[in-house]
Design an enzyme around this catalytic site. Structure first.
Site, mmCIF file in Angstrom:
data_model
loop_
_atom_site.group_PDB
_atom_site.id
_atom_site.type_symbol
_atom_site.label_atom_id
_atom_site.label_comp_id
_atom_site.label_asym_id
_atom_site.label_seq_id
_atom_site.Cartn_x
_atom_site.Cartn_y
_atom_site.Cartn_z
ATOM 1 N N CYS A 179 29.003 -24.026 23.254
ATOM 2 C CA CYS A 179 28.986 -24.312 24.687
ATOM 3 C C CYS A 179 29.120 -23.004 25.473
ATOM 4 O O CYS A 179 28.314 -22.093 25.314
ATOM 5 C CB CYS A 179 30.087 -25.317 25.023
ATOM 6 S SG CYS A 179 30.048 -25.931 26.723
ATOM 7 N N LEU A 180 30.127 -22.878 26.310
ATOM 8 C CA LEU A 180 30.331 -21.668 27.088
ATOM 9 C C LEU A 180 30.559 -20.461 26.178
ATOM 10 O O LEU A 180 30.216 -19.329 26.538
ATOM 11 C CB LEU A 180 31.505 -21.869 28.035
ATOM 12 C CG LEU A 180 31.917 -20.722 28.950
ATOM 13 C CD1 LEU A 180 30.733 -20.208 29.746
ATOM 14 C CD2 LEU A 180 33.025 -21.174 29.887
#
Length: 620
Positions: free
Chosen positions: A349-350
């Site tokens: 994800c991030l």
């Protein structure tokens, strides 16, 4: 008409429900006492909330920080300017209602007809058999679905509205529609109604106590719905249990190295960058579904970053601090304790967004330590962020920055609410029904325990991330952003990259993650997994669940649709495909004796999972 089994004349539809409700009414004296107690508790909560807001100078007047009111005013103006569109919508609604009335009348006479409208197969709200078998509940269900469809269809495609306003209207209209579902009310949910009759109304009393408990637990009078029994889990005991040591720590991270489970290990270690928007142990929930345990069992010397849960003291931390003190610092430690310059990097994800920045930074510095990059549901091109875009216009970001400036960080609960709204029926209303209407305690579930373990975002870092990536999409532009005095250019990355995305991802839409996979210059493999942002990634081979799609075209197709058209579906977990891809990388077959945490170079600080991850905001 007589009942063939009893010879008795059946009661009219709905009459049996009235009789059952009458029998279910508790003793009026006990009911009065219960409501008096509830009223007193609720009054105390309300009084404390008003007093607290007064002391803090918070106005009771509503504000429109997200521009919702303005968006719907624009919608109203456009609709009234086109009376033909409104008339057509009304005619369509009445036509469907007439069909429902006609079908219901025929059903009362014993004629079986197909429903006018049915819920989506993925819609879990109407799974109880009574929604279909009971005439009254079936009518309520179909009436709701008809109204919901026409309301949404009327507002979703109004001419003359800009894209941002249209997305905002569509999103918040769906929130309104979902909130009014008959499944969310005691009298119109057959399962709740049945429980009310069987328990003599005790489910509603217990549910009210659950509601008051959730209000009190937040400490500020705001509702924090419990999704799971948090007392059922303890980090390091029955969750995040893979043996390892914290071998390094600075202001932002603890670095964990896991104990080897094989006699020899691959020469090149694996460093994982999880998102700091959540806790790292999504990749180490339990032994049976732990990616870090599985990777260690495959012979990797596995490291993972555990990010700090920041407070106002770290308000000034910038995105480039997460690069310097996060991924780059961790790489230096991995090299120090293993003696190996070359390593594999993976980001979730991030964490994958940071990984791409890291690879571009290393490419600019001609640093070749990263021999591969793995991106799990990671956005790099932010041109189509999905429904999260509703919260990313100038008004919304400015309002968020104002809040962060007051505290120095974005509160974790606020971020959690935003993500939960993306799947409100599953992550909000299902728990309202279970906890407050059915009066049940939340079921202990490791994934929901992790989901409720919120983290904060430092002000400077989060503002930079939102504006430069989500709002302006500068990461994809060569030199669009500069980190540590270095222009970031993804097209300069030559290291092999592996992208794993999921078809039902509501946070990082797969077609957008695919656009990011087209940016690096080196060889890229893209796979599309089943399910969503979490379940599609945490899918161990032993579970034999879901499937994934690959496209073996030597060159990655130019569009996500072209990828899918030429893709082949494979049963099971994408982890197996990733392992095969890794093994085919040049120089990845070399083995070394198993490495212990710290490598004799650094003294372990504490046992995994470490102290950073154990800090919970709901217990602070």
């Amino acid at each position: 008409m007589s009942d063939t089994n009893t010879g008795q004349t059946p009661e009219k539809p709905g009459v049996e429900l009235v009789h059952a409700l009458h029998k279910a009414l508790p003793n009026p004296v006990e009911m009065a006492r219960t409501y008096a107690e509830v009223t007193q508790r609720a009054s105390r909560i309300l009084a404390q909330h008003i007093e607290r807001n007064t002391e803090q100078g918070i106005s009771s007047l509503p504000s429109d920080e997200l521009g919702i009111a303005k968006a719907f005013m624009d919608l109203s103006a456009r609709l009234w300017a086109n009376p033909f569109c409104l008339a057509r919508a009304q005619v369509g609604l009445m036509r469907d209602y007439f069909s429902l009335w006609q079908r219901s009348s025929m059903r009362m006479m014993g004629v079986s007809l197909p429903p006018v409208v049915e819920p989506e197969k993925s819609d879990k709200r109407f799974r109880d058999e009574s929604w279909e078998e009971n005439f009254l509940f079936d009518y309520i269900k179909q009436s709701y679905l008809i109204a919901a469809r026409h309301i949404h269809d009327t507002v979703c495609c109004v001419e003359g509205l800009d894209t941002q306003t249209q997305q905002k209207i569509s999103f918040f209209t769906r929130q309104y529609i979902d909130a009014l579902s008959p499944s969310n009310f005691a009298m119109t949910n057959p399962e709740v109604f049945r429980e009310t009759v069987n328990s003599n109304g005790q489910n509603l009393v217990k549910g009210l106590n659950n509601l008051l408990g959730d209000l009190l637990s937040s400490g500020n009078g705001q509702l924090r719905i419990r999704m799971t029994d948090t007392s059922a889990f303890e980090l390091g005991k029955n969750i995040a249990t893979t043996p390892g040591k914290v071998i390094f720590q600075n202001e932002l991270i603890q670095l964990i190295q896991y104990e080897p489970t094989t006699k020899t290990q691959k020469k090149r270690p694996l460093l994982i960058l999880p998102p700091w928007i959540n806790k790292y142990y999504i990749l180490d929930l339990r032994e049976k579904n732990s990616f870090v345990k599985w990777a260690t069992d495959q012979g990797y010397t596995t490291f993972i970053i555990s990010w700090v849960n920041p407070d106002e003291r770290l308000a000034g931390k910038h995105f480039e601090d997460y690069l310097r003190e996060g991924s780059l610092a961790a790489m230096d430690v991995v090299e120090q304790v293993t003696g190996q310059k070359e390593m594999h990097l993976a980001g979730y994800c991030l964490g994958g967004t940071l990984l791409m920045c890291t690879l571009a930074y290393l490419a600019a510095k001609k640093d070749k330590r990263a021999v591969s990059g793995t991106f799990l549901t990671s956005l790099v091109d932010f041109s189509e962020p999905g429904e999260l875009g509703v919260f990313l216009d100038e008004l919304s970001i400015s309002s968020l920055e104002k809040k962060m400036a007051e505290r120095g960080y974005l509160e974790g609960a606020e971020m959690a609410i935003t993500f939960n709204m993306l799947r409100a029926n599953d992550l909000i209303w299902s728990f309202v029904v279970n906890n407050y209407l059915m009066g049940k305690a939340p079921f202990p579930f490791d994934l929901l325990f992790w989901n409720s373990d919120s983290t904060r975002m430092p002000e400077k870092m989060h503002s930079f991330y939102l504006r430069n990536m989500y709002q302006n999409n500068l990461l994809r532009e060569p030199g669009g952003i500069t980190l540590l005095d270095t222009p970031i250019d993804i097209s300069k990355i030559k290291a092999p990259c592996y992208f794993a995305s999921t078809v039902e991802d509501h946070i990082a839409p797969w077609k957008t993650t695919y656009l990011g996979a087209l940016l690096p210059q080196g060889p890229v493999r893209f796979i599309l997994g089943g399910s969503g942002h979490i379940a599609g990634i945490v899918t161990p081979p032993a579970a034999n669940k879901y499937s994934y799609w690959t496209n073996d075209n030597p060159t990655l197709p130019a569009t996500p649709d072209a990828f899918l058209e030429g893709a082949t579906q494979h049963p099971g977990s994408w982890w197996v495909d990733w392992k095969a891809w890794q093994e085919n990388l040049q120089g990845n077959a070399e083995q070394v004796p198993a490495r212990k945490p710290g490598g004799g170079v650094l003294k372990p600080i504490e046992d995994a999972p470490g102290s950073f991850v154990k800090f919970r905001l709901d217990q602070a």
